[in-house]
Write a protein that holds these residues in place. Structure first.
Motif, mmCIF file in Angstrom:
data_model
loop_
_atom_site.group_PDB
_atom_site.id
_atom_site.type_symbol
_atom_site.label_atom_id
_atom_site.label_comp_id
_atom_site.label_asym_id
_atom_site.label_seq_id
_atom_site.Cartn_x
_atom_site.Cartn_y
_atom_site.Cartn_z
ATOM 1 N N GLU A 130 33.675 31.917 37.137
ATOM 2 C CA GLU A 130 33.447 32.521 35.825
ATOM 3 C C GLU A 130 33.551 31.505 34.692
ATOM 4 O OE1 GLU A 130 35.979 35.927 35.679
ATOM 5 O OE2 GLU A 130 34.861 36.842 37.324
ATOM 6 N N ARG B 15 37.106 42.153 36.989
ATOM 7 C CA ARG B 15 36.373 40.896 36.819
ATOM 8 C C ARG B 15 35.505 40.611 38.033
ATOM 9 N NH1 ARG B 15 40.108 38.948 33.839
ATOM 10 N NH2 ARG B 15 41.527 38.700 35.566
ATOM 11 N N ALA C 70 31.226 40.686 37.915
ATOM 12 C CA ALA C 70 30.469 39.447 38.105
ATOM 13 C C ALA C 70 29.202 39.701 38.902
ATOM 14 C CB ALA C 70 31.344 38.411 38.796
#
Ligand code: CA
Length: 235
Positions: free
Chosen positions: A166, A122, A126
């Motif tokens: 996020e 993750r 990003a």
């Protein structure tokens, strides 16, 4: 060759450290270890690991204080809290102080490695995904710079954890669309977080509101659609 991802384990039970190190090493991770909170915090600062596995009950400094100290310094390294099954409150507290995930002991190595992988991925995703972008004005004085992953409020940088960032960018890129907590678990958490889903989303939304809203009790950005979920209000 791709650089090895570095995992810092902060845990005082040596047999747990040994088995985690063995398994992570076999999966191609570089492992750093600390057996008390102070040593762990010092290593996190000096070595800048890609992810931290953090026990709660630690000598010298408890895990929550380690996490709190790092977040207070603006360090958004992914943190997975290792907690004992009976300490349900630990999970909520861990989230409130900015941990990204938690895993309850005893856990399987397969589960731990999946969680480590998901949380590192993750972070890695990003950055490049948005690098062509110049940044997104989220309205009302809020700006998301997708280049450096920094959110500004009236020009002042706000420290968000990876997950808060996020969640905010996901909602802000779909203004006025309502997402259920399950939708958000899928889209933002990638179902990596196995726990009380509703509570996880609610706690993260509350923390995010405290950081971005003028009046967190009367939010202007992330709004609640009662009984349905959350949405980002177009400005
Ligand atoms: Ca312990």
């Amino acid at each position: 060759m791709e650089q090895k991802k570095r995992v810092l384990i902060i845990e005082d039970e040596k047999n747990i450290v040994d088995i985690i190190r063995f398994n992570l090493d076999r999966e191609g991770y570089e492992v750093l270890e600390a057996y008390d909170g102070e040593a762990g915090l010092a290593l996190a600062r000096s070595e800048k690991p890609d992810i931290i596995l953090l026990d709660v009950m630690l000598p010298k400094m408890i895990g929550f204080d380690v996490c709190r100290a790092l977040r207070g310094e603006g360090d958004n390294v992914p943190v997975i809290i290792l907690t004992a099954r009976e300490e349900e409150e630990d999970k909520v507290l861990g989230l409130e102080i900015g941990a990204d995930d938690y895993i309850t002991k005893p856990f399987s190595m397969r589960e731990l490695i999946a969680r480590v992988r998901a949380n590192i991925r993750r972070t890695a995703m990003a950055a490049p995904a948005a690098s062509a972008d110049e940044g997104m004005s989220a309205g009302g004085g809020l700006t998301i710079n997708t280049d450096n992953l920094q959110v500004y409020k009236h020009g002042t940088p706000i420290d968000l954890t990876q997950r808060e960032y996020e969640l905010l960018t996901f909602l802000a890129s779909h203004p006025d669309k309502v997402f259920s907590r399950v939708d958000l678990m899928e889209q933002v958490w990638n179902f990596a977080f196995v726990g009380d889903d509703a509570r996880t989303v609610d706690v993260t939304v509350r923390r995010l509101r405290e950081k971005i809203e003028d009046d967190p009790g009367n939010p202007a950005y992330i709004l609640t659609r009662r009984g349905v979920g959350y949405y980002y209000s177009a400005h």
